[in-house]
Design an enzyme around this catalytic site. Sequence first.
Site, PDB file in Angstrom:
ATOM      1  N   GLY A  46     -27.690  43.574 -28.998  1.00  0.00           N
ATOM      2  CA  GLY A  46     -26.618  42.667 -29.386  1.00  0.00           C
ATOM      3  C   GLY A  46     -25.274  43.296 -29.067  1.00  0.00           C
ATOM      4  O   GLY A  46     -25.202  44.502 -28.814  1.00  0.00           O
ATOM      5  N   GLN A  51     -16.252  44.894 -29.998  1.00  0.00           N
ATOM      6  CA  GLN A  51     -16.767  46.172 -29.476  1.00  0.00           C
ATOM      7  C   GLN A  51     -16.276  46.470 -28.064  1.00  0.00           C
ATOM      8  O   GLN A  51     -16.335  47.608 -27.613  1.00  0.00           O
ATOM      9  CB  GLN A  51     -18.307  46.188 -29.488  1.00  0.00           C
ATOM     10  CG  GLN A  51     -18.903  46.229 -30.886  1.00  0.00           C
ATOM     11  CD  GLN A  51     -20.409  46.258 -30.837  1.00  0.00           C
ATOM     12  OE1 GLN A  51     -21.041  45.222 -30.681  1.00  0.00           O
ATOM     13  NE2 GLN A  51     -20.993  47.433 -30.948  1.00  0.00           N
ATOM     14  N   CYS A  95     -25.933  51.314 -33.781  1.00  0.00           N
ATOM     15  CA  CYS A  95     -24.811  50.520 -33.273  1.00  0.00           C
ATOM     16  C   CYS A  95     -24.255  51.213 -32.039  1.00  0.00           C
ATOM     17  O   CYS A  95     -24.051  52.430 -32.054  1.00  0.00           O
ATOM     18  CB  CYS A  95     -23.722  50.389 -34.342  1.00  0.00           C
ATOM     19  SG  CYS A  95     -22.307  49.410 -33.809  1.00  0.00           S
ATOM     20  N   LEU A  96     -23.985  50.435 -31.004  1.00  0.00           N
ATOM     21  CA  LEU A  96     -23.436  51.011 -29.774  1.00  0.00           C
ATOM     22  C   LEU A  96     -22.055  51.624 -30.029  1.00  0.00           C
ATOM     23  O   LEU A  96     -21.616  52.468 -29.259  1.00  0.00           O
ATOM     24  CB  LEU A  96     -23.357  49.938 -28.679  1.00  0.00           C
ATOM     25  CG  LEU A  96     -24.716  49.394 -28.202  1.00  0.00           C
ATOM     26  CD1 LEU A  96     -24.511  48.193 -27.288  1.00  0.00           C
ATOM     27  CD2 LEU A  96     -25.534  50.477 -27.510  1.00  0.00           C
ATOM     28  N   HIS A 137     -25.675  41.759 -38.132  1.00  0.00           N
ATOM     29  CA  HIS A 137     -24.951  42.952 -37.661  1.00  0.00           C
ATOM     30  C   HIS A 137     -23.777  42.538 -36.766  1.00  0.00           C
ATOM     31  O   HIS A 137     -22.664  43.067 -36.910  1.00  0.00           O
ATOM     32  CB  HIS A 137     -25.956  43.847 -36.916  1.00  0.00           C
ATOM     33  CG  HIS A 137     -25.397  45.070 -36.277  1.00  0.00           C
ATOM     34  ND1 HIS A 137     -25.766  46.352 -36.651  1.00  0.00           N
ATOM     35  CD2 HIS A 137     -24.514  45.241 -35.252  1.00  0.00           C
ATOM     36  CE1 HIS A 137     -25.127  47.235 -35.894  1.00  0.00           C
ATOM     37  NE2 HIS A 137     -24.356  46.590 -35.030  1.00  0.00           N
ATOM     38  N   GLU A 138     -24.006  41.573 -35.869  1.00  0.00           N
ATOM     39  CA  GLU A 138     -22.936  41.139 -34.951  1.00  0.00           C
ATOM     40  C   GLU A 138     -21.845  40.366 -35.691  1.00  0.00           C
ATOM     41  O   GLU A 138     -20.656  40.551 -35.413  1.00  0.00           O
ATOM     42  CB  GLU A 138     -23.506  40.285 -33.804  1.00  0.00           C
ATOM     43  CG  GLU A 138     -24.590  40.935 -32.962  1.00  0.00           C
ATOM     44  CD  GLU A 138     -24.309  42.368 -32.556  1.00  0.00           C
ATOM     45  OE1 GLU A 138     -23.129  42.765 -32.491  1.00  0.00           O
ATOM     46  OE2 GLU A 138     -25.275  43.111 -32.333  1.00  0.00           O
ATOM     47  N   HIS A 141     -19.471  42.604 -37.308  1.00  0.00           N
ATOM     48  CA  HIS A 141     -18.456  43.159 -36.399  1.00  0.00           C
ATOM     49  C   HIS A 141     -17.231  42.245 -36.325  1.00  0.00           C
ATOM     50  O   HIS A 141     -16.095  42.723 -36.224  1.00  0.00           O
ATOM     51  CB  HIS A 141     -19.028  43.309 -34.979  1.00  0.00           C
ATOM     52  CG  HIS A 141     -19.770  44.594 -34.717  1.00  0.00           C
ATOM     53  ND1 HIS A 141     -19.172  45.835 -34.813  1.00  0.00           N
ATOM     54  CD2 HIS A 141     -21.051  44.830 -34.336  1.00  0.00           C
ATOM     55  CE1 HIS A 141     -20.078  46.775 -34.496  1.00  0.00           C
ATOM     56  NE2 HIS A 141     -21.225  46.199 -34.212  1.00  0.00           N
TER      57      HIS A 141
HETATM   58  O1  GNR Z   1     -28.586  47.821 -29.901  1.00  0.00           O
HETATM   59  C1  GNR Z   1     -28.530  47.648 -31.124  1.00  0.00           C
HETATM   60  N1  GNR Z   1     -29.652  47.833 -31.871  1.00  0.00           N
HETATM   61  C2  GNR Z   1     -29.751  47.474 -33.199  1.00  0.00           C
HETATM   62  C3  GNR Z   1     -30.852  47.941 -33.913  1.00  0.00           C
HETATM   63  C4  GNR Z   1     -31.015  47.603 -35.234  1.00  0.00           C
HETATM   64  C5  GNR Z   1     -30.096  46.792 -35.858  1.00  0.00           C
HETATM   65  C6  GNR Z   1     -28.979  46.332 -35.169  1.00  0.00           C
HETATM   66  C7  GNR Z   1     -28.814  46.667 -33.839  1.00  0.00           C
HETATM   67  S1  GNR Z   1     -27.452  46.058 -32.960  1.00  0.00           S
HETATM   68  C8  GNR Z   1     -27.240  47.295 -31.768  1.00  0.00           C
HETATM   69  C9  GNR Z   1     -26.184  46.893 -30.744  1.00  0.00           C
HETATM   70  C10 GNR Z   1     -24.857  46.795 -31.433  1.00  0.00           C
HETATM   71  O2  GNR Z   1     -24.204  47.741 -31.792  1.00  0.00           O
HETATM   72  N2  GNR Z   1     -24.409  45.605 -31.687  1.00  0.00           N
HETATM   73  O3  GNR Z   1     -23.253  45.431 -32.339  1.00  0.00           O
HETATM   74 NI    NI Z   2     -23.012  47.196 -33.561  1.00  0.00          NI
END
Ligand code: GNR
Ligand code: NI
Length: 170
Positions: A46, A51, A95-96, A137-138, A141
């Site tokens: 995601g 980001q 999270c990236l 999660h997104e 953000h």
């Molecule tokens: O790549 C991602 N893996 C992930 C694994 C578990 C829960 C959430 C994520 S999202 C993350 C990519 C990211 O940072 N998206 O904002």
């Molecule tokens: Ni993230």
Amino acid sequence: MAILPILTVPDRRLKQVSQPVTLVDDAVRQLMDDMAETMYHAIGIGLAAPQVGVLRRVICCDVTHAQNGDEKKPVFIANPVIVHQEGDICWKEGCLSIPEYHAEVTRYSHIVVQGLDRDNQPLELKATELMAVCLQHEIDHLNGKLFIDHISALKRSIFMKKLKKKKDEA
Ligand code: GNR
Ligand code: NI
């Protein structure tokens, strides 16, 4: 299409609240496509626009790509809103924007999300399991929230110490 640089903590833009898009026009579609390319390149499931430094309410998810290899099925949502939520799920998240750190977060296991799709059409999506985790999660953000904001104060303080150590070493 372009691979965009991904911001990492403690970049202040990751703490900002993003603005809604008024219309999914060609510029927003371009952003969505660049986000997808950036997400696949980074091997993420995601990505949210802040980001990549764009403070707009646009997200992209593809939780199937990791399993299906080549088949890319990105889901794009502008102005996503959770309209229904129930149940609990605990997932070890990453999270990236927070390299080399993972922690378990509890979120809703079943959600319904509304928003606009890549063609500016209303979209409603039911999600469970990893897709539900990823969407929450997104959407976080877009509100300047990171998964470390969901962990205990003790775990967060350990994370902050690790981050400071990395910074001091650099
Ligand atoms: O790549 C991602 N893996 C992930 C694994 C578990 C829960 C959430 C994520 S999202 C993350 C990519 C990211 O940072 N998206 O904002
Ligand atoms: Ni993230």
